[in-house]
Design a protein around this motif. Structure first.
Motif, PDB file in Angstrom:
ATOM      1  N   GLN B 178       4.093   3.080  -2.660  1.00  0.00           N
ATOM      2  CA  GLN B 178       3.161   3.984  -1.981  1.00  0.00           C
ATOM      3  C   GLN B 178       2.408   4.882  -2.956  1.00  0.00           C
ATOM      4  O   GLN B 178       1.673   5.778  -2.518  1.00  0.00           O
ATOM      5  N   PHE B 197     -10.920  -0.909  -3.599  1.00  0.00           N
ATOM      6  CA  PHE B 197     -12.366  -0.802  -3.787  1.00  0.00           C
ATOM      7  C   PHE B 197     -12.812  -1.301  -5.151  1.00  0.00           C
ATOM      8  O   PHE B 197     -13.999  -1.286  -5.474  1.00  0.00           O
ATOM      9  N   HIS B 199     -13.399  -3.957  -6.617  1.00  0.00           N
ATOM     10  CA  HIS B 199     -14.324  -5.078  -6.831  1.00  0.00           C
ATOM     11  C   HIS B 199     -15.762  -4.708  -6.500  1.00  0.00           C
ATOM     12  O   HIS B 199     -16.655  -5.529  -6.711  1.00  0.00           O
ATOM     13  N   THR B 205     -13.740   5.307  -6.042  1.00  0.00           N
ATOM     14  CA  THR B 205     -12.583   5.638  -5.214  1.00  0.00           C
ATOM     15  C   THR B 205     -11.442   4.635  -5.368  1.00  0.00           C
ATOM     16  O   THR B 205     -10.470   4.666  -4.612  1.00  0.00           O
ATOM     17  N   VAL B 208      -7.980   6.350  -5.850  1.00  0.00           N
ATOM     18  CA  VAL B 208      -7.549   7.436  -4.962  1.00  0.00           C
ATOM     19  C   VAL B 208      -7.237   6.944  -3.550  1.00  0.00           C
ATOM     20  O   VAL B 208      -6.747   7.708  -2.710  1.00  0.00           O
ATOM     21  N   TYR B 209      -7.513   5.675  -3.289  1.00  0.00           N
ATOM     22  CA  TYR B 209      -7.296   5.125  -1.944  1.00  0.00           C
ATOM     23  C   TYR B 209      -6.991   3.644  -2.116  1.00  0.00           C
ATOM     24  O   TYR B 209      -7.838   2.887  -2.584  1.00  0.00           O
ATOM     25  N   PRO B 210      -5.782   3.214  -1.794  1.00  0.00           N
ATOM     26  CA  PRO B 210      -5.393   1.851  -2.167  1.00  0.00           C
ATOM     27  C   PRO B 210      -6.015   0.728  -1.337  1.00  0.00           C
ATOM     28  O   PRO B 210      -6.202  -0.371  -1.846  1.00  0.00           O
ATOM     29  N   TYR B 211      -6.309   0.990  -0.048  1.00  0.00           N
ATOM     30  CA  TYR B 211      -6.537  -0.135   0.863  1.00  0.00           C
ATOM     31  C   TYR B 211      -7.895  -0.814   0.716  1.00  0.00           C
ATOM     32  O   TYR B 211      -8.045  -1.978   1.062  1.00  0.00           O
ATOM     33  N   GLY B 212      -8.908  -0.089   0.236  1.00  0.00           N
ATOM     34  CA  GLY B 212     -10.244  -0.665   0.205  1.00  0.00           C
ATOM     35  C   GLY B 212     -10.741  -0.981   1.591  1.00  0.00           C
ATOM     36  O   GLY B 212     -10.344  -0.329   2.574  1.00  0.00           O
ATOM     37  N   VAL B 213     -11.604  -1.985   1.705  1.00  0.00           N
ATOM     38  CA  VAL B 213     -12.099  -2.410   3.017  1.00  0.00           C
ATOM     39  C   VAL B 213     -11.930  -3.921   3.102  1.00  0.00           C
ATOM     40  O   VAL B 213     -12.134  -4.629   2.122  1.00  0.00           O
ATOM     41  N   GLY B 214     -11.514  -4.398   4.250  1.00  0.00           N
ATOM     42  CA  GLY B 214     -11.091  -5.792   4.374  1.00  0.00           C
ATOM     43  C   GLY B 214      -9.596  -5.865   4.139  1.00  0.00           C
ATOM     44  O   GLY B 214      -8.924  -4.830   4.001  1.00  0.00           O
ATOM     45  N   PRO B 215      -9.043  -7.074   4.076  1.00  0.00           N
ATOM     46  CA  PRO B 215      -7.585  -7.200   3.937  1.00  0.00           C
ATOM     47  C   PRO B 215      -7.061  -6.418   2.734  1.00  0.00           C
ATOM     48  O   PRO B 215      -7.684  -6.419   1.676  1.00  0.00           O
ATOM     49  N   PHE B 216      -5.935  -5.745   2.930  1.00  0.00           N
ATOM     50  CA  PHE B 216      -5.305  -4.980   1.842  1.00  0.00           C
ATOM     51  C   PHE B 216      -4.363  -5.931   1.105  1.00  0.00           C
ATOM     52  O   PHE B 216      -3.361  -6.374   1.650  1.00  0.00           O
ATOM     53  N   LEU B 217      -4.701  -6.233  -0.150  1.00  0.00           N
ATOM     54  CA  LEU B 217      -4.026  -7.333  -0.847  1.00  0.00           C
ATOM     55  C   LEU B 217      -2.870  -6.925  -1.764  1.00  0.00           C
ATOM     56  O   LEU B 217      -2.079  -7.769  -2.162  1.00  0.00           O
ATOM     57  N   GLY B 219       0.014  -5.783  -1.680  1.00  0.00           N
ATOM     58  CA  GLY B 219       1.376  -6.195  -1.345  1.00  0.00           C
ATOM     59  C   GLY B 219       1.706  -7.615  -1.771  1.00  0.00           C
ATOM     60  O   GLY B 219       2.845  -7.915  -2.144  1.00  0.00           O
TER      61      GLY B 219
END
Lengths: 564, 564
Positions: B178, B197, B199, B205, B208-217, B219
């Protein structure tokens, strides 16, 4: 970025698709009540708060996981894609709409079972049709000492749907992706996948630890179209001994900017341990009354003078922040002091709203609210109570009032918590970039976005939400009159220009709308989207699940005005 | 579960593999110093704390991301798989070993750049060769007000390597997955993928924010073999105003069990806001001295009498818990009270170790440690100081002392923080299931695991670690004499029986060792591992990266005693 000038609407339907065959097989499976193709139903699902709508070919409504499996198998056989929605309240991002016209919606709303609540470990296992209200009520009715995290999307919105879009709430559990463990997913192949430890027979730890062993897959089923999530484990927050909502008022833009560094310090040190939201004046004004068309005929943006006057009439400043403290009484008391201290010396007013004060305010407003000096107080007390509720597990639709800003009739007199924004023909589009929690980035972005809105003659409604310790999820909203074709077209232009600008500036969106997928999932030669396409290929080889959703298929599709 | 009786060692090498061609191309790329094939080097990388070792065919040592890309491209061309390690200190889980013999190790230890530290937002961007000590020192040397989260693996272990294994530390940032945002991964195709983000060109960002946009890879690149992670963003915790380590002592098993419910309440309410570790007496005893072979010749497990006597000599109880509070002075003071209060009425002794007490203890022990009543005090003070350091960003190897329990010479007199367990021929294997944070589950599991160890004549060393608010990561360790072939064979049997039993009981492992991959990644017809195999197929189509690592390839491979 796609080029909006030259892009026709694309249908995702395979020319070999056998829709009649699929419909008849689905009817065999679900009965007539489970498959809707009547015009009224199609119209209802096509309604949208957005600048464009998508009209489905049919709606199928499973009740069980196994029915979902069979729906997918039929869809594959008949080459007819399906588009899952949970409860269809993805307001401002696509509502109940698919990415393409003519798709079959799988409405999971009837899968509304709360499978289990573990009252010792604090989690629920829920299906996608479970609403915020339903779970909150279940906890209350059963005297379970837990709260849900609420979003402002209203009591009847789906928890699972919001989590799969990586939405966020207000509470300490507001970073919702971090509060789930154990998904059940029907893949595009029809296989049933259990993530985390869920695929090991008899595992007792599926819902207390998300990662399992081996690759951690949950993330790829959020903001994607690889499968249909039919169940997940959701962590619940323990009801604290004490709880105190607060509001911080900033008179001017510069006052908020001056507070960003101390607020970040508080957030980094988890003294702000929930997800506080900061809203600009327009968000607050919009909750009270619609745009003053009489004062500004033919305009869609307030002049600075009128905006200042409205602020003054409402007795509000430029920004207000809303959050809450949770803990023992002494912890909460200490946190209150720390917040006050961090903002002392700044032009910021901190108001605490413990329960007894809200109750007293309610009584007072009822008794004296009609006297001139207290006019408007009832509204404020009501909003304060709604916010306090939202911070403590009581979902509300109250913040949706603000969406009626450009609606000709304003907030309807019969406005209730389960308002149907799409049915009311509301026009809203959110642009939601992530911003580093830093004064310079925020000043730049607020300036850029306000200039953009000005260029298109719209007000720039803003919220800034402390999604984690280092970032703000900013939401810049275009409120437009959806009955006005010219204004709608302008809103679309504003949206597309805004999203492009955000990407150019280096602040990509955290979430896309159904009609904006092409704006995020483009980029020829972007290895990320290449890889996503390949993952899609092996989890849903026939492209049966939600074509165009967070993939490149829609990169060629543009927005278009909704049909009047 | 694989059947250990009938399974030969499998080589993952494709018969068409052109190892000489690959070696010569890698030499062209990296020079002679970057490609090692000499016997001494191969021997060194084959050393293992485990019951079995894997001898590599070569070691290649890139310095840059682009060299990793080319290494992978050469590997593909020559059909010669490569196995990435960060610094090779995956103690007890495989050390520097690949899953199969005869593989080429990619040692990323020379990629040790701290690319950047953002002192405002609190994150570092690091390569896989960056060690705990290196980053901790960098922060200290530059007066940056942040701490790293430490594991007990020692100062020279890799941060990235541990995170990719989903290891955990002790601090509020101990749930390490996390605390990352933005990975750079070289896929098995040779493509360079940026997650979140990262790519989007110019994104501000990414970290500072792991998920980006679209599938969160992110993991899918942990506990997997889809690519080689060459960089990631790691969040750092702000140095708090106050900090106070604590130890809680439980005299007896039943005292710990009685405390589980109140401890869970504290953890659920984030009063315990770090990842406290609870160790049994054996872990503490093992730090001091090895198994008393003189008192129990021919045995590998203490008798109850000897165990009781050793406990008494050392002045310890059955269990001790170690954690720390972080915050303002008043917050820490309040948390101390809340911990004391929650455990009052139970048979639990709470000791706080603020800095001044540790300093005084050190002075006292130096002056009086040779006097009989204070004998052993210096060791305790030293361990206390090491734990306090570990909770506050100072990595230590001190807890590795406990791994010498069955070593014939015990802890070497020259033991230092950068001890090389594999070089010292230590024998340890961890079985690390996740357990619901609940008395019943823990009592059952502790009983089962102790009975298992007894059956095989081993002591059952245990730690219970509060990985999140609802689960304990339990680590049951088999300490064995790696020089004793019979004991080693028994340890393997014990390990395999234990892992099988854990899965049967419904408590799967959170992490697998190199030689135990087949025990977790098996299960014919398990959709999870089917899907994982398909993901592998599109991210690493030639199976070039780490064959057998968290995949089914190794399901047929069994453990085997290491070559003497």
């Amino acid at each position: 970025m796609s080029d909006s000038d030259a892009t026709p609407i694309v249908s995702a339907l395979d020319p070999r698709s056998d829709l009649p065959g699929a419909l008849s097989a689905w009817r065999m499976l679900l009965g007539d009540v489970g498959v809707m193709v009547d015009e009224a139903a199609l119209d209802r699902y096509a309604r949208s708060t957005s600048s464009s709508s998508r009209r489905p070919a049919a709606i199928v409504r499973p009740r069980t996981r196994d029915e979902v499996v069979q729906i997918v198998e039929i869809a594959r056989r008949c080459r007819t894609p399906v588009y899952p929605i949970s409860t269809g309240q993805n307001w401002g991002y696509g509502d109940a709409c698919a990415v393409f016209d003519g798709q079959v919606i799988v409405d999971l709303g009837r899968m509304d079972r709360i499978e289990r609540v573990d009252a010792e470990l604090g989690y629920a296992v829920i299906q996608p049709g479970v609403t915020q209200l339903q779970l909150a009520k279940h906890l209350a009715d059963n005297d379970l000492p837990f709260w849900i995290d609420c979003t402002g999307a209203g009591p009847n919105s789906s928890l699972v749907g919001n989590i799969l879009e990586r939405g966020f709430g207000h509470s300490p559990y507001g970073n919702r992706f971090q509060t789930i463990a154990g998904m059940e997913v029907v893949l595009g192949t029809g296989e049933v996948l259990h993530t985390g430890f869920g695929h090991y027979p008899g595992a007792r730890t599926t819902h207390v630890y998300p990662y399992g062993v081996g690759p951690f897959l949950d993330g790829i089923f959020t903001q994607s179209n690889f499968g249909i999530v039919t169940q997940l484990g959701l962590w619940l927050q323990p009801v604290p001994e004490a709880f105190c909502p607060y509001i911080v008022l900033f008179a001017d833009d510069k006052d908020l900017l001056a507070a960003i560094a101390p607020l970040r310090t508080l957030r980094l040190n988890r003294i702000l341990h929930s997800v506080p939201h900061i809203a600009n004046d327009l968000r607050a004004l919009a909750s009270d009354a619609p745009f003053p068309r009489d004062r500004l005929p033919g305009r869609a943006r307030l002049t600075p003078e009128v905006r200042a006057a409205l602020r003054k009439e409402a007795g509000i400043g430029a920004w207000s922040m809303s959050g809450a403290f949770y803990g023992t009484s002494r912890q909460v008391a200490l946190h209150r002091k720390l917040l006050k201290k961090a903002l002392s010396g700044l032009n910021a007013r901190v108001l605490f709203l413990p329960r007894r004060r809200l109750a007293a305010g309610k009584r007072f407003a009822r008794l004296f609210g009609n006297l001139t000096p207290f006019r408007g107080m009832e509204k404020k007390v009501r909003l304060g109570a709604a916010l306090a509720g939202m911070h403590s597990g009581v979902p509300t639709g109250a913040v949706l009032r603000g969406c009626y800003w450009r609606h000709r009739d304003g907030v309807p007199s019969g406005f209730s918590d389960d308002t149907d924004l799409a049915g009311d023909r509301i026009g809203i589009m959110w642009m939601a970039p992530i911003v580093p929690f830093r004064r310079e980035d925020l000043a730049l972005l607020n300036g850029e976005m306000d200039a953009l809105h000005e260029r298109f003659d719209f007000d720039c409604h803003v919220t800034l939400n402390m999604i984690n310790e280092r970032a703000l999820a900013a939401v810049y909203t275009i409120d437009y009159d959806a009955e006005d074709r010219a204004e709608t077209a302008r809103a679309i232009e504003c949206y597309e220009a805004g999203v492009r600008r955000l990407f150019e500036l280096g602040y990509p969106l955290y979430r896309a709308s159904v009609w904006g997928m092409g704006l995020v999932a483009s980029g020829e030669g972007d290895t990320f989207w290449d890889a996503v396409g390949r993952l899609k290929g092996v989890l849903d080889p026939d492209g049966i699940i939600a074509p165009g959703r967070y993939d490149r298929l829609q990169a060629g599709a543009a927005l278009r005005p909704r049909q009047a």
